[in-house]
Motif scaffolding. Structure first.
Motif, PDB file in Angstrom:
ATOM      1  N   ILE A   1      56.105 -53.159  -1.602  1.00 15.01           N
ATOM      2  CA  ILE A   1      57.412 -53.801  -1.416  1.00 15.01           C
ATOM      3  C   ILE A   1      58.128 -53.991  -2.752  1.00 15.01           C
ATOM      4  O   ILE A   1      59.334 -53.777  -2.867  1.00 15.01           O
ATOM      5  N   SER A   2      57.384 -54.374  -3.777  1.00 13.13           N
ATOM      6  CA  SER A   2      57.996 -54.739  -5.061  1.00 13.13           C
ATOM      7  C   SER A   2      58.372 -53.538  -5.924  1.00 13.13           C
ATOM      8  O   SER A   2      59.130 -53.682  -6.886  1.00 13.13           O
ATOM      9  N   GLN A   3      57.851 -52.351  -5.583  1.00 12.82           N
ATOM     10  CA  GLN A   3      58.189 -51.124  -6.311  1.00 12.82           C
ATOM     11  C   GLN A   3      58.948 -50.212  -5.337  1.00 12.82           C
ATOM     12  O   GLN A   3      58.390 -49.276  -4.787  1.00 12.82           O
ATOM     13  N   PRO A   4      60.229 -50.485  -5.126  1.00 13.11           N
ATOM     14  CA  PRO A   4      60.954 -49.905  -3.990  1.00 13.11           C
ATOM     15  C   PRO A   4      61.270 -48.425  -4.125  1.00 13.11           C
ATOM     16  O   PRO A   4      61.365 -47.868  -5.219  1.00 13.11           O
ATOM     17  N   ILE A   5      61.430 -47.818  -2.953  1.00 15.46           N
ATOM     18  CA  ILE A   5      62.051 -46.510  -2.825  1.00 15.46           C
ATOM     19  C   ILE A   5      63.287 -46.702  -1.949  1.00 15.46           C
ATOM     20  O   ILE A   5      63.429 -47.735  -1.294  1.00 15.46           O
ATOM     21  N   TYR A   6      64.181 -45.739  -1.946  1.00 19.33           N
ATOM     22  CA  TYR A   6      65.455 -45.909  -1.240  1.00 19.33           C
ATOM     23  C   TYR A   6      65.649 -44.758  -0.260  1.00 19.33           C
ATOM     24  O   TYR A   6      66.004 -43.647  -0.637  1.00 19.33           O
ATOM     25  N   VAL A   7      65.397 -45.064   1.010  1.00 23.79           N
ATOM     26  CA  VAL A   7      65.436 -44.073   2.073  1.00 23.79           C
ATOM     27  C   VAL A   7      66.212 -44.649   3.252  1.00 23.79           C
ATOM     28  O   VAL A   7      65.898 -45.729   3.744  1.00 23.79           O
ATOM     29  N   GLY A   8      67.226 -43.951   3.725  1.00 21.46           N
ATOM     30  CA  GLY A   8      67.969 -44.384   4.896  1.00 21.46           C
ATOM     31  C   GLY A   8      68.992 -45.459   4.597  1.00 21.46           C
ATOM     32  O   GLY A   8      69.164 -45.891   3.449  1.00 21.46           O
ATOM     33  N   HIS A   9      69.659 -45.928   5.660  1.00 23.53           N
ATOM     34  CA  HIS A   9      70.755 -46.880   5.531  1.00 23.53           C
ATOM     35  C   HIS A   9      70.413 -48.288   6.014  1.00 23.53           C
ATOM     36  O   HIS A   9      71.175 -49.220   5.777  1.00 23.53           O
ATOM     37  N   GLY A  10      69.289 -48.447   6.713  1.00 21.89           N
ATOM     38  CA  GLY A  10      68.959 -49.737   7.317  1.00 21.89           C
ATOM     39  C   GLY A  10      67.748 -50.385   6.686  1.00 21.89           C
ATOM     40  O   GLY A  10      67.688 -50.563   5.471  1.00 21.89           O
ATOM     41  N   HIS A  11      66.771 -50.762   7.529  1.00 23.18           N
ATOM     42  CA  HIS A  11      65.513 -51.332   7.041  1.00 23.18           C
ATOM     43  C   HIS A  11      64.664 -50.189   6.497  1.00 23.18           C
ATOM     44  O   HIS A  11      63.990 -49.481   7.236  1.00 23.18           O
ATOM     45  N   GLY A  12      64.695 -50.024   5.181  1.00 22.50           N
ATOM     46  CA  GLY A  12      63.997 -48.906   4.552  1.00 22.50           C
ATOM     47  C   GLY A  12      62.492 -49.098   4.520  1.00 22.50           C
ATOM     48  O   GLY A  12      61.979 -50.200   4.712  1.00 22.50           O
ATOM     49  N   PRO A  13      61.755 -48.015   4.262  1.00 20.54           N
ATOM     50  CA  PRO A  13      60.295 -48.075   4.225  1.00 20.54           C
ATOM     51  C   PRO A  13      59.768 -48.634   2.915  1.00 20.54           C
ATOM     52  O   PRO A  13      60.492 -48.720   1.921  1.00 20.54           O
ATOM     53  N   THR A  14      58.502 -49.006   2.932  1.00 22.59           N
ATOM     54  CA  THR A  14      57.831 -49.429   1.707  1.00 22.59           C
ATOM     55  C   THR A  14      57.369 -48.193   0.935  1.00 22.59           C
ATOM     56  O   THR A  14      57.399 -47.068   1.437  1.00 22.59           O
ATOM     57  N   ASN A  15      56.915 -48.417  -0.284  1.00 24.90           N
ATOM     58  CA  ASN A  15      56.547 -47.340  -1.197  1.00 24.90           C
ATOM     59  C   ASN A  15      55.031 -47.151  -1.203  1.00 24.90           C
ATOM     60  O   ASN A  15      54.294 -47.912  -1.827  1.00 24.90           O
ATOM     61  N   HIS A  16      54.557 -46.116  -0.514  1.00 20.58           N
ATOM     62  CA  HIS A  16      53.117 -45.919  -0.373  1.00 20.58           C
ATOM     63  C   HIS A  16      52.456 -45.323  -1.615  1.00 20.58           C
ATOM     64  O   HIS A  16      51.229 -45.235  -1.653  1.00 20.58           O
ATOM     65  N   TRP A  17      53.231 -44.912  -2.596  1.00 19.02           N
ATOM     66  CA  TRP A  17      52.601 -44.455  -3.835  1.00 19.02           C
ATOM     67  C   TRP A  17      52.754 -45.488  -4.955  1.00 19.02           C
ATOM     68  O   TRP A  17      52.605 -45.188  -6.131  1.00 19.02           O
ATOM     69  N   ALA A  18      53.025 -46.721  -4.583  1.00 14.85           N
ATOM     70  CA  ALA A  18      53.133 -47.801  -5.578  1.00 14.85           C
ATOM     71  C   ALA A  18      51.788 -48.040  -6.259  1.00 14.85           C
ATOM     72  O   ALA A  18      50.726 -47.749  -5.713  1.00 14.85           O
ATOM     73  N   THR A  19      51.862 -48.578  -7.459  1.00 14.99           N
ATOM     74  CA  THR A  19      50.669 -48.900  -8.236  1.00 14.99           C
ATOM     75  C   THR A  19      50.298 -50.360  -8.025  1.00 14.99           C
ATOM     76  O   THR A  19      51.124 -51.258  -8.226  1.00 14.99           O
TER      77      THR A  19
END
Length: 274
Positions: free
Chosen positions: A246-264
């Motif tokens: 959650i804290s290392q975001p990615i930006y996908v789509g226009h609404g409730h975006g996904p979490t970042n599964h390759w975060a450290t």
């Protein structure tokens, strides 16, 4: 060396938008270095705006997927997600009792981030009566826990009492996630089968990119257990993983975006024993 690599399976619905469901589970499994498989029980037409359509997979095909995996792989842990309706829940319970897929992590998915129901109302009773008694770990968020116990949960004391109630319903270990609370920090309450109790607390992050958080959290627990980690350590790692996602975001789509599964993963989780 046949079948020595840690293997896990998700029993859940497809998210065509890739942020939740089977897709989020498989991404989490890959990130945590276990080999992930899937048993699809439902399909959705879904994006970051919400769910536009959904339907359940026929029970006979769910059974075929169980039998196919059981005949070949050494699955060490499994998780459930979206189960759609009572017939699907009953089929999953029946088949899980026939196979050896290790500990079962139950994420009682009921409503999508956009508000679309992912579980028919009558299936709640089936989950309580048939699925919870075979659950090794149950991971409801606050709204899901409220539905399961039939009471509002607003305080920490009520979270603790709710976990005990869910344990009485059959779930061996219970994690009630506090992400839906209005508190400054996100605190989850953990009640283990041996009576161990603790809180997992992390800074709350203001973001709309939280689609699939529950799937990712429960999938990480599944992966860690398959690798032989203790349940307590698996839960702590999962909290660290979802906090990073959650804290290392990615930006996908226009609404409730996904979490970042390759975060450290970073160690910013507070564990408080009760």
């Amino acid at each position: 060396m046949i079948n020595q690599t840690p293997q896990v399976v998700t029993i859940a619905g497809s998210d065509s938008g890739g942020g939740a469901g089977v897709q989020a589970d498989l991404k989490t499994f890959q990130a945590r270095e276990v080999f992930g498989m899937s048993i699809f029980v439902a399909l959705t037409a879904q994006n970051t705006y919400g769910v536009q359509d959904a339907f359940a997979v026929p029970e006979s095909f769910i059974e075929a997927q169980f039998n196919s995996l059981a005949s070949d792989f050494n699955i060490r842990a499994a998780k459930t997600g979206m189960l759609a309706d009572s017939a699907v829940v009953k089929t999953v319970v029946k088949m899980y009792k026939q196979v050896d897929f290790g500990p079962l992590i139950v994420d009682p998915v009921m409503i999508a981030k956009g508000g679309h129901p992912l579980l028919e109302e009558e299936a709640v009773a089936t989950i309580k009566e048939e699925l919870l008694p075979i659950a090794t770990v149950l991971t409801p968020n606050l709204p899901e826990a409220e539905v399961l116990i039939g009471e509002k949960i607003t305080t920490e004391e009520e979270m603790m009492a709710a976990a005990a109630t869910l344990q009485e319903l059959g779930a061996k270990n219970v994690i009630i996630k506090g992400g839906h609370s209005q508190k400054r920090e996100a605190s989850d309450f953990v009640l283990l089968e041996d009576g161990t109790k603790f809180w997992l607390t992390a800074p709350r992050i203001e973001t709309a990119n939280t689609h699939g958080t529950g799937d990712t959290f429960s999938a990480c627990i599944t992966a860690e257990l398959a690798k032989g980690k203790s349940l307590e350590q698996a839960i702590i790692t999962a909290k660290q993983f979802i906090q990073a996602a959650i804290s290392q975001p990615i930006y996908v789509g226009h609404g409730h975006g996904p979490t970042n599964h390759w975060a450290t993963i970073i160690d910013d989780i507070q564990v408080t024993k009760v």
